[in-house]
Design a protein around this motif. Structure first.
Motif, mmCIF file in Angstrom:
data_model
loop_
_atom_site.group_PDB
_atom_site.id
_atom_site.type_symbol
_atom_site.label_atom_id
_atom_site.label_comp_id
_atom_site.label_asym_id
_atom_site.label_seq_id
_atom_site.Cartn_x
_atom_site.Cartn_y
_atom_site.Cartn_z
ATOM 1 N N VAL A 21 0.836 -1.238 -0.127
ATOM 2 C CA VAL A 21 -0.016 0.001 0.100
ATOM 3 C C VAL A 21 1.032 1.174 -0.020
ATOM 4 C CG1 VAL A 21 -1.729 1.446 1.311
ATOM 5 C CG2 VAL A 21 -2.043 -1.131 1.127
ATOM 6 N N MET A 22 0.339 2.225 -0.903
ATOM 7 C CA MET A 22 1.455 3.577 -0.911
ATOM 8 C C MET A 22 0.351 4.582 -0.887
ATOM 9 S SD MET A 22 3.912 2.908 -4.040
ATOM 10 C CE MET A 22 5.204 1.606 -3.864
ATOM 11 N N GLY A 23 0.829 5.445 0.068
ATOM 12 C CA GLY A 23 0.095 6.756 0.531
ATOM 13 C C GLY A 23 0.555 7.628 -0.799
ATOM 14 N N LEU A 24 0.061 8.393 -1.464
ATOM 15 C CA LEU A 24 0.170 9.096 -2.903
ATOM 16 C C LEU A 24 0.651 10.583 -2.626
ATOM 17 C CD1 LEU A 24 -1.991 7.349 -5.483
ATOM 18 C CD2 LEU A 24 0.329 6.849 -5.019
ATOM 19 N N LYS A 25 1.416 11.113 -3.199
ATOM 20 C CA LYS A 25 1.797 12.483 -3.080
ATOM 21 C C LYS A 25 0.872 13.150 -3.782
ATOM 22 C CE LYS A 25 6.689 12.197 -2.187
ATOM 23 N NZ LYS A 25 8.013 12.389 -2.824
ATOM 24 N N ARG A 26 0.286 12.743 -5.173
ATOM 25 C CA ARG A 26 -0.577 13.190 -6.042
ATOM 26 C C ARG A 26 -1.676 12.039 -6.400
ATOM 27 N NH1 ARG A 26 0.277 12.201 -11.152
ATOM 28 N NH2 ARG A 26 2.620 11.487 -12.104
ATOM 29 N N ALA A 27 -2.812 12.343 -7.013
ATOM 30 C CA ALA A 27 -3.650 11.494 -7.487
ATOM 31 C C ALA A 27 -3.139 10.888 -8.749
ATOM 32 C CB ALA A 27 -5.028 12.095 -7.916
ATOM 33 N N LEU A 28 -3.595 9.473 -8.919
ATOM 34 C CA LEU A 28 -3.070 8.901 -10.149
ATOM 35 C C LEU A 28 -4.581 8.479 -10.790
ATOM 36 C CD1 LEU A 28 -0.211 6.692 -8.964
ATOM 37 C CD2 LEU A 28 -0.059 8.799 -10.244
ATOM 38 N N GLN A 29 -4.496 8.302 -12.236
ATOM 39 C CA GLN A 29 -5.496 8.015 -12.949
ATOM 40 C C GLN A 29 -5.284 6.504 -13.435
ATOM 41 O OE1 GLN A 29 -8.438 9.880 -12.849
ATOM 42 N NE2 GLN A 29 -7.201 11.181 -11.402
ATOM 43 N N ALA A 30 -6.257 5.923 -14.048
ATOM 44 C CA ALA A 30 -6.178 4.590 -14.634
ATOM 45 C C ALA A 30 -5.244 5.000 -16.046
ATOM 46 C CB ALA A 30 -7.599 4.091 -15.350
ATOM 47 N N GLY A 31 -4.272 4.232 -16.412
ATOM 48 C CA GLY A 31 -3.321 4.452 -17.574
ATOM 49 C C GLY A 31 -2.235 5.189 -17.273
ATOM 50 N N ASP A 32 -2.077 5.515 -16.021
ATOM 51 C CA ASP A 32 -0.855 6.262 -15.482
ATOM 52 C C ASP A 32 0.220 4.948 -15.084
ATOM 53 O OD1 ASP A 32 -1.805 8.888 -15.771
ATOM 54 O OD2 ASP A 32 -2.159 9.091 -13.470
ATOM 55 N N VAL A 33 1.392 5.400 -15.053
ATOM 56 C CA VAL A 33 2.524 4.342 -14.677
ATOM 57 C C VAL A 33 2.957 4.923 -13.188
ATOM 58 C CG1 VAL A 33 4.535 3.199 -14.955
ATOM 59 C CG2 VAL A 33 2.957 3.626 -16.934
ATOM 60 N N LEU A 34 2.856 3.950 -12.151
ATOM 61 C CA LEU A 34 3.572 4.100 -10.916
ATOM 62 C C LEU A 34 4.904 3.592 -10.826
ATOM 63 C CD1 LEU A 34 3.103 4.995 -8.009
ATOM 64 C CD2 LEU A 34 2.003 2.960 -7.468
ATOM 65 N N PRO A 35 6.088 4.260 -10.673
ATOM 66 C CA PRO A 35 7.201 3.551 -10.501
ATOM 67 C C PRO A 35 7.429 3.142 -9.316
ATOM 68 C CG PRO A 35 7.570 6.319 -10.426
ATOM 69 C CD PRO A 35 6.006 5.644 -10.713
ATOM 70 N N VAL A 36 7.912 1.943 -9.144
ATOM 71 C CA VAL A 36 8.082 1.160 -7.704
ATOM 72 C C VAL A 36 9.375 0.809 -7.646
ATOM 73 C CG1 VAL A 36 7.106 -0.459 -6.050
ATOM 74 C CG2 VAL A 36 5.822 0.433 -7.726
ATOM 75 N N ILE A 37 10.137 1.003 -6.433
ATOM 76 C CA ILE A 37 11.482 0.525 -6.175
ATOM 77 C C ILE A 37 11.092 -0.700 -5.087
ATOM 78 C CG2 ILE A 37 13.697 0.940 -5.497
ATOM 79 C CD1 ILE A 37 12.994 3.988 -6.188
ATOM 80 N N LEU A 38 11.569 -1.632 -5.456
ATOM 81 C CA LEU A 38 11.279 -2.953 -4.661
ATOM 82 C C LEU A 38 12.706 -3.397 -3.916
ATOM 83 C CD1 LEU A 38 9.114 -5.096 -6.735
ATOM 84 C CD2 LEU A 38 8.612 -3.956 -5.005
ATOM 85 N N GLN A 39 12.783 -3.532 -2.785
ATOM 86 C CA GLN A 39 14.416 -4.012 -2.197
ATOM 87 C C GLN A 39 14.288 -5.538 -1.577
ATOM 88 O OE1 GLN A 39 17.020 -1.973 -1.736
ATOM 89 N NE2 GLN A 39 17.798 -3.859 -1.090
ATOM 90 N N PHE A 40 14.965 -6.108 -2.046
ATOM 91 C CA PHE A 40 14.958 -7.537 -1.653
ATOM 92 C C PHE A 40 16.056 -7.758 -0.927
ATOM 93 C CE2 PHE A 40 13.017 -7.519 -5.896
ATOM 94 C CZ PHE A 40 11.838 -8.434 -5.662
ATOM 95 N N GLU A 41 16.071 -8.745 0.037
ATOM 96 C CA GLU A 41 17.315 -9.218 1.111
ATOM 97 C C GLU A 41 18.626 -9.548 0.194
ATOM 98 O OE1 GLU A 41 16.504 -10.942 5.196
ATOM 99 O OE2 GLU A 41 17.012 -12.717 3.729
ATOM 100 N N LYS A 42 18.065 -10.297 -0.720
ATOM 101 C CA LYS A 42 19.574 -11.015 -1.442
ATOM 102 C C LYS A 42 19.444 -10.428 -2.745
ATOM 103 C CE LYS A 42 19.799 -15.096 1.327
ATOM 104 N NZ LYS A 42 18.470 -15.844 1.887
ATOM 105 N N ALA A 43 18.382 -10.222 -3.569
ATOM 106 C CA ALA A 43 18.366 -9.740 -5.061
ATOM 107 C C ALA A 43 18.786 -8.273 -5.109
ATOM 108 C CB ALA A 43 17.136 -10.348 -5.475
ATOM 109 N N GLY A 44 18.802 -7.642 -4.087
ATOM 110 C CA GLY A 44 19.059 -6.195 -4.322
ATOM 111 C C GLY A 44 17.747 -5.422 -4.363
ATOM 112 N N GLN A 45 18.165 -4.227 -5.183
ATOM 113 C CA GLN A 45 17.022 -3.182 -5.606
ATOM 114 C C GLN A 45 16.767 -3.452 -6.971
ATOM 115 O OE1 GLN A 45 17.634 1.206 -5.437
ATOM 116 N NE2 GLN A 45 16.891 0.752 -3.270
#
Length: 136
Positions: free
Chosen positions: A103-127
């Motif tokens: 769940v992400m609290g957004l800084k601005r509203a997003l609409q269908a069709g937008d793209v949300l960049p997400v950075i995932l951090q893994f314990e072993k596989a990194g970012q």
């Protein structure tokens, strides 16, 4: 002989499959649940010989991020925070509506069709950064 190279190039840039070390991030997408919140769903497939863990996530468009799971206790459903999400060796973890998700609290509203960049951090596989397609 150019056709195999084109096929390999198309697979390399496919938005539905992103590699992070021995963990693949498959079909990331986000559901906008309000003007201030989005839920991120995806599948994490671990090709490694050891368990890995998703230990965090972030986005330049998010003011807060939580790893959550939905728990059913009798007739009551509740959402509980997680410190990490395990991905078994040779297995996968599905983040889906009504189950484990981000769940992400957004800084601005997003609409269908937008793209949300997400950075995932893994314990072993990194970012790893992925692009989650926004749906309603």
């Amino acid at each position: 002989m150019r056709r195999p190279a084109l096929i390999i190039a198309a697979l390399w840039v496919s938005p539905s499959l992103w590699a992070a070390g021995s963990v693949e991030v498959i079909e990331p997408w986000a559901a906008v649940t309000s003007a201030q919140q989005a839920e991120v769903y995806l599948t994490l497939r671990n090709y490694g010989a050891e368990q890995d863990r998703l230990v965090g996530a972030s986005s330049p468009l998010a003011s807060s991020v939580k790893l959550l799971t939905t728990v059913q206790l009798g007739a009551v459903r509740s959402v509980q925070p997680l410190k990490s999400i395990g991905i078994p060796a040779g297995g996968q973890q599905v983040l889906a509506p009504g189950h484990t998700h981000i769940v992400m609290g957004l800084k601005r509203a997003l609409q269908a069709g937008d793209v949300l960049p997400v950075i995932l951090q893994f314990e072993k596989a990194g970012q790893r950064q992925v692009q989650a397609d926004v749906r309603r």
